[in-house]
Design a protein around this motif. Sequence first.
Motif, PDB file in Angstrom:
ATOM      1  N   THR A 518      25.969  46.782  32.450  1.00 26.79           N
ATOM      2  CA  THR A 518      26.559  46.476  33.748  1.00 26.79           C
ATOM      3  C   THR A 518      27.775  45.574  33.555  1.00 26.79           C
ATOM      4  OG1 THR A 518      24.365  46.603  34.739  1.00 26.79           O
ATOM      5  CG2 THR A 518      26.089  45.497  36.022  1.00 26.79           C
ATOM      6  N   LEU A 519      28.838  45.892  34.257  1.00 26.75           N
ATOM      7  CA  LEU A 519      30.064  45.107  34.115  1.00 26.75           C
ATOM      8  C   LEU A 519      29.914  43.744  34.783  1.00 26.75           C
ATOM      9  CD1 LEU A 519      32.722  47.893  34.820  1.00 26.75           C
ATOM     10  CD2 LEU A 519      31.980  47.015  32.608  1.00 26.75           C
ATOM     11  N   HIS A 520      30.389  42.728  34.108  1.00 25.77           N
ATOM     12  CA  HIS A 520      30.310  41.362  34.635  1.00 25.77           C
ATOM     13  C   HIS A 520      31.351  41.144  35.723  1.00 25.77           C
ATOM     14  CE1 HIS A 520      29.717  37.061  34.766  1.00 25.77           C
ATOM     15  NE2 HIS A 520      31.005  36.855  34.489  1.00 25.77           N
ATOM     16  N   ARG A 521      30.975  40.388  36.740  1.00 31.96           N
ATOM     17  CA  ARG A 521      31.933  39.997  37.776  1.00 31.96           C
ATOM     18  C   ARG A 521      32.328  38.545  37.525  1.00 31.96           C
ATOM     19  NH1 ARG A 521      33.067  43.116  42.026  1.00 31.96           N
ATOM     20  NH2 ARG A 521      31.924  45.088  42.198  1.00 31.96           N
ATOM     21  N   PHE A 522      33.602  38.332  37.260  1.00 36.16           N
ATOM     22  CA  PHE A 522      34.098  37.023  36.863  1.00 36.16           C
ATOM     23  C   PHE A 522      34.357  36.122  38.070  1.00 36.16           C
ATOM     24  CE2 PHE A 522      35.084  39.758  33.335  1.00 36.16           C
ATOM     25  CZ  PHE A 522      35.043  38.956  32.208  1.00 36.16           C
ATOM     26  N   SER A 523      34.035  34.848  37.902  1.00 34.20           N
ATOM     27  CA  SER A 523      34.548  33.868  38.854  1.00 34.20           C
ATOM     28  C   SER A 523      36.025  33.650  38.532  1.00 34.20           C
ATOM     29  CB  SER A 523      33.785  32.547  38.723  1.00 34.20           C
ATOM     30  OG  SER A 523      34.114  31.918  37.482  1.00 34.20           O
ATOM     31  N   VAL A 524      36.747  32.981  39.428  1.00 33.06           N
ATOM     32  CA  VAL A 524      38.170  32.737  39.188  1.00 33.06           C
ATOM     33  C   VAL A 524      38.364  31.894  37.932  1.00 33.06           C
ATOM     34  CG1 VAL A 524      40.250  31.622  40.093  1.00 33.06           C
ATOM     35  CG2 VAL A 524      38.807  32.986  41.610  1.00 33.06           C
ATOM     36  N   VAL A 531      41.525  35.286  30.439  1.00 27.11           N
ATOM     37  CA  VAL A 531      42.910  35.732  30.252  1.00 27.11           C
ATOM     38  C   VAL A 531      43.640  34.855  29.243  1.00 27.11           C
ATOM     39  CG1 VAL A 531      45.153  35.851  31.422  1.00 27.11           C
ATOM     40  CG2 VAL A 531      43.138  36.904  32.474  1.00 27.11           C
ATOM     41  N   ASP A 532      43.305  33.570  29.233  1.00 30.44           N
ATOM     42  CA  ASP A 532      43.975  32.633  28.325  1.00 30.44           C
ATOM     43  C   ASP A 532      43.544  32.781  26.867  1.00 30.44           C
ATOM     44  OD1 ASP A 532      45.707  31.445  30.037  1.00 30.44           O
ATOM     45  OD2 ASP A 532      44.479  29.675  30.440  1.00 30.44           O
ATOM     46  N   LEU A 533      42.465  33.514  26.618  1.00 29.46           N
ATOM     47  CA  LEU A 533      41.933  33.611  25.260  1.00 29.46           C
ATOM     48  C   LEU A 533      42.802  34.461  24.332  1.00 29.46           C
ATOM     49  CD1 LEU A 533      38.107  34.080  25.958  1.00 29.46           C
ATOM     50  CD2 LEU A 533      39.220  32.075  24.953  1.00 29.46           C
ATOM     51  N   PHE A 539      51.210  37.538  27.518  1.00 27.48           N
ATOM     52  CA  PHE A 539      52.501  38.062  27.054  1.00 27.48           C
ATOM     53  C   PHE A 539      53.308  38.616  28.232  1.00 27.48           C
ATOM     54  CE2 PHE A 539      54.577  42.149  26.064  1.00 27.48           C
ATOM     55  CZ  PHE A 539      55.573  41.735  25.195  1.00 27.48           C
ATOM     56  N   GLY A 540      52.661  39.465  29.028  1.00 31.90           N
ATOM     57  CA  GLY A 540      53.333  40.065  30.181  1.00 31.90           C
ATOM     58  C   GLY A 540      53.614  39.055  31.275  1.00 31.90           C
ATOM     59  N   PHE A 541      52.679  38.107  31.465  1.00 35.81           N
ATOM     60  CA  PHE A 541      52.882  37.075  32.491  1.00 35.81           C
ATOM     61  C   PHE A 541      54.184  36.315  32.235  1.00 35.81           C
ATOM     62  CE2 PHE A 541      48.044  36.263  33.351  1.00 35.81           C
ATOM     63  CZ  PHE A 541      47.929  37.551  33.840  1.00 35.81           C
ATOM     64  N   ILE A 542      54.354  35.873  30.994  1.00 41.70           N
ATOM     65  CA  ILE A 542      55.522  35.047  30.656  1.00 41.70           C
ATOM     66  C   ILE A 542      56.817  35.833  30.865  1.00 41.70           C
ATOM     67  CG2 ILE A 542      56.722  33.893  28.748  1.00 41.70           C
ATOM     68  CD1 ILE A 542      53.916  33.182  27.632  1.00 41.70           C
ATOM     69  N   ALA A 543      56.834  37.070  30.343  1.00 40.07           N
ATOM     70  CA  ALA A 543      58.047  37.882  30.456  1.00 40.07           C
ATOM     71  C   ALA A 543      58.370  38.195  31.916  1.00 40.07           C
ATOM     72  CB  ALA A 543      57.877  39.171  29.659  1.00 40.07           C
ATOM     73  N   ALA A 544      57.358  38.616  32.674  1.00 38.84           N
ATOM     74  CA  ALA A 544      57.590  38.997  34.071  1.00 38.84           C
ATOM     75  C   ALA A 544      57.992  37.790  34.917  1.00 38.84           C
ATOM     76  CB  ALA A 544      56.338  39.658  34.639  1.00 38.84           C
ATOM     77  N   ASN A 545      57.296  36.669  34.751  1.00 41.49           N
ATOM     78  CA  ASN A 545      57.615  35.477  35.553  1.00 41.49           C
ATOM     79  C   ASN A 545      59.045  35.004  35.313  1.00 41.49           C
ATOM     80  OD1 ASN A 545      55.151  35.441  36.778  1.00 41.49           O
ATOM     81  ND2 ASN A 545      54.305  33.725  35.605  1.00 41.49           N
ATOM     82  N   HIS A 567      43.950  40.347  38.899  1.00 42.67           N
ATOM     83  CA  HIS A 567      43.631  39.712  40.185  1.00 42.67           C
ATOM     84  C   HIS A 567      44.409  38.410  40.395  1.00 42.67           C
ATOM     85  CE1 HIS A 567      40.353  42.626  40.306  1.00 42.67           C
ATOM     86  NE2 HIS A 567      39.953  42.187  39.124  1.00 42.67           N
ATOM     87  N   CYS A 568      45.727  38.502  40.281  1.00 40.77           N
ATOM     88  CA  CYS A 568      46.637  37.386  40.604  1.00 40.77           C
ATOM     89  C   CYS A 568      46.573  36.215  39.630  1.00 40.77           C
ATOM     90  CB  CYS A 568      46.382  36.850  42.020  1.00 40.77           C
ATOM     91  SG  CYS A 568      46.508  38.094  43.313  1.00 40.77           S
ATOM     92  N   MET A 569      46.016  36.418  38.441  1.00 37.55           N
ATOM     93  CA  MET A 569      45.943  35.308  37.486  1.00 37.55           C
ATOM     94  C   MET A 569      47.332  34.884  36.990  1.00 37.55           C
ATOM     95  SD  MET A 569      42.850  34.257  37.227  1.00 37.55           S
ATOM     96  CE  MET A 569      42.634  34.652  38.969  1.00 37.55           C
ATOM     97  N   GLN A 570      48.320  35.718  37.248  1.00 33.88           N
ATOM     98  CA  GLN A 570      49.696  35.395  36.870  1.00 33.88           C
ATOM     99  C   GLN A 570      50.352  34.439  37.874  1.00 33.88           C
ATOM    100  OE1 GLN A 570      51.980  38.981  36.306  1.00 33.88           O
ATOM    101  NE2 GLN A 570      53.953  37.997  36.653  1.00 33.88           N
ATOM    102  N   ILE A 571      49.829  34.422  39.104  1.00 37.24           N
ATOM    103  CA  ILE A 571      50.530  33.757  40.210  1.00 37.24           C
ATOM    104  C   ILE A 571      50.544  32.226  40.108  1.00 37.24           C
ATOM    105  CG2 ILE A 571      50.621  33.530  42.728  1.00 37.24           C
ATOM    106  CD1 ILE A 571      51.474  36.291  41.554  1.00 37.24           C
ATOM    107  N   PRO A 572      49.452  31.561  39.715  1.00 34.98           N
ATOM    108  CA  PRO A 572      49.527  30.089  39.634  1.00 34.98           C
ATOM    109  C   PRO A 572      50.660  29.597  38.738  1.00 34.98           C
ATOM    110  CG  PRO A 572      47.244  30.782  39.574  1.00 34.98           C
ATOM    111  CD  PRO A 572      48.064  32.030  39.502  1.00 34.98           C
ATOM    112  N   THR A 573      50.857  30.238  37.595  1.00 38.85           N
ATOM    113  CA  THR A 573      51.955  29.837  36.705  1.00 38.85           C
ATOM    114  C   THR A 573      53.304  30.087  37.369  1.00 38.85           C
ATOM    115  OG1 THR A 573      50.561  30.538  34.855  1.00 38.85           O
ATOM    116  CG2 THR A 573      52.857  30.077  34.360  1.00 38.85           C
ATOM    117  N   LEU A 574      53.413  31.184  38.109  1.00 41.03           N
ATOM    118  CA  LEU A 574      54.657  31.487  38.820  1.00 41.03           C
ATOM    119  C   LEU A 574      54.922  30.434  39.900  1.00 41.03           C
ATOM    120  CD1 LEU A 574      57.034  33.425  39.323  1.00 41.03           C
ATOM    121  CD2 LEU A 574      55.549  34.698  40.886  1.00 41.03           C
TER     122      LEU A 574
END
Length: 727
Positions: A518-524, A531-533, A539-545, A567-574
Amino acid sequence: MILNPTRPVWPGFSSSKSLCGDANCMEQLLLHCANAIESNDATLTQQTIWVINNLASSDGDSTQRLASSLLRALISRAATKSPAFSFLSVASASHETLHRFSVIELAVFVDLTPWHRFGFIAANAAILDAVKGYSSVHIVDLSLTHCMQIPTLLDSMATKLINKEQSPPLLKLTVVLSESPPPPLLGISYEELGLKLVSFAATRNVAMEFRIIYSSYSDGLSSLIEQLRLDPLVCNEALVVNCHMMLHYIPNDTLSYSSPSRSLFLKELRDLNPTMVTLIEEDADFTSSNFIARLRSLFNYMWIPYDTADTFLTCGSEQRQWYEADIGWRIDNVVAKEGAERVERLEPKSRWFKRMREADFTGVGFGEAVAREVQTMLEEHAAGWGMKRDVDDSDDVERFVLTWKGHSVVFASAWVPMNRVDGCSHTLTVWPGFSSSKSLCGDANCMEQLLLHCANAIESNDATLTQQTIWVINNLASSDGDSTQRLASSLLRALISRAATKSPAFSFLSVASASHETLHRFSVIELAAFVDLTPWHRFGFIAANAAILDAVKGYSSVHIVDLSLTHCMQIPTLIDSMATKLINKEQSLPLLKLTVVLSESPPPPLLGISYEELGLKLVSFAATRNVAMEFRIIYSSYSDGLSSLIEQLRLDPLACNEALVVNCHMMLHYISHEALSYSSPSRSLFLKELRDLNPTMVTLIEEDADFTSSNFISRFFFGLYYYVALR
């Protein structure tokens, strides 16, 4: 006999034109005769035949002998074409009986000219280089010369593939026996030939196995391909397919759209994942459906074997009769036969190279040592022979072309599959109930081969082989093992799932046996840490931001449509970057509008909270950075090209000085690919609709792989290759 040049062209016709026996004159006469035949003009046909018959001679110079053979073929074509040519008989066009060569005769015959030796040298050198380090070499020899290339290869294997740690590899030789093979014909059976080759190999201390497969070139060698698919997997075994002047007997695409074609054969060959394919062919074009064009090509190529014969075969000798009877058979086939009976369908090298590339092969060069060896061989023969180096514009790989008096005769090329998966080594019994000396192991190369073998068995509906390979992989794979074992375990479950739903032949399997956890459902917090691991997403977050920040400078409002797998994990850094880099004395921070898409059955990673809750968290975080933010959810489906999203963006009221940015992070490949259905909304259509919205910027981050092939084996191979590289 040569006509007097001032004699009338044919009885009853006066003409000031003169005739002679030179090549240009003969070509024009033959083409004139062919046109008369195609026009059903019996009178003109009879007249031109009379003229050519007086100029041509089966015992004359090379031009006369070529004309004589072409004339017989034209008479044969005319006699079977129309009642208008009832004055002709096929008997008048008959060719000499084809000689059946003994092995010694054929070996001597082949050595008399570079016609075949050129290809032997180039192919053998490429093969030897490709099979270094393998403990077993399986060569499928599709050769016009009945394995005459193999003794030299055996000699080289015995001397060049031996070292202190390893004896020469086992050589497995597979040959094809087809009905009505083209000349030269062999005077002994292939079983006898095999015994002679195995005996010769033993004198060189090379262990050898010989196998005959009955298959037909007319159906694209389907029996051969099927047998090669079913062959049990042998680790650390090289598979080499040596194609020496035989592939042009597979129907070309113009023969019938329903017939198995050369391109299909090459694609099926590619799916076998060979170590190397050598392709030696005559460089001419006999495929035209226009008979006159085909005859012209024939004349302009077939003068070469007649011309070269004068340099190594005595006039009137028995060997010359054998040699030119074989040439005559080929000429008759091109001229007198049509449809499936016309098997001599040579293609130029440019077309062959295009086919190879389309089948996902890439060229391999031969190198200077091979060039020197070829040149040395050519020096043993007449001065007219030469070699030119040909570099194809598409891949910058140097091939060799044999020439006679500057004219292209034969080309030699070597090919390997793109992204080929190599073999494996070490020991394990292949499957229960089978005793075998073949070896298997759990390393990556071995596992790849086993998985591909299993996939082929499933696609062939071979329940026995599928069960056996599943058993082997299951014993090697482990969901708790190293990276290779875990990948194999996951791929095996997927293969079982495919097989269980594919055919009743796999009723012994159940989809349940292939079930995944069963696939795990992640908390934020979990997802952010996940994602940070790895740089996979960061890589994509940095380039796109960075690109987004640069694009939205000076705007008072920034609308970001975030199509992101994470799921928007890129947005806080932006938001952090906006708060520090987009602020100045004259202007406050821009308003950030964030639109996200919620679709049914999203791919993993899955989020453990609702998008409404996620939005509240993001708006709250933005407030701590003094960034005003709005959050909106649009329900839309990737399967229909995000049509609801596009429609909503079209309806959004125009805001002055607002940047529209669409951030695509590993999600666009979930939009239907064009190959899925011509009626489905496609990726291209989505991008065009996106362009019509006039966005300020679109960022596109995707995984660099190709899983789109409609051919499952190709798709599985590329998927396997990609995930193996990432293990």
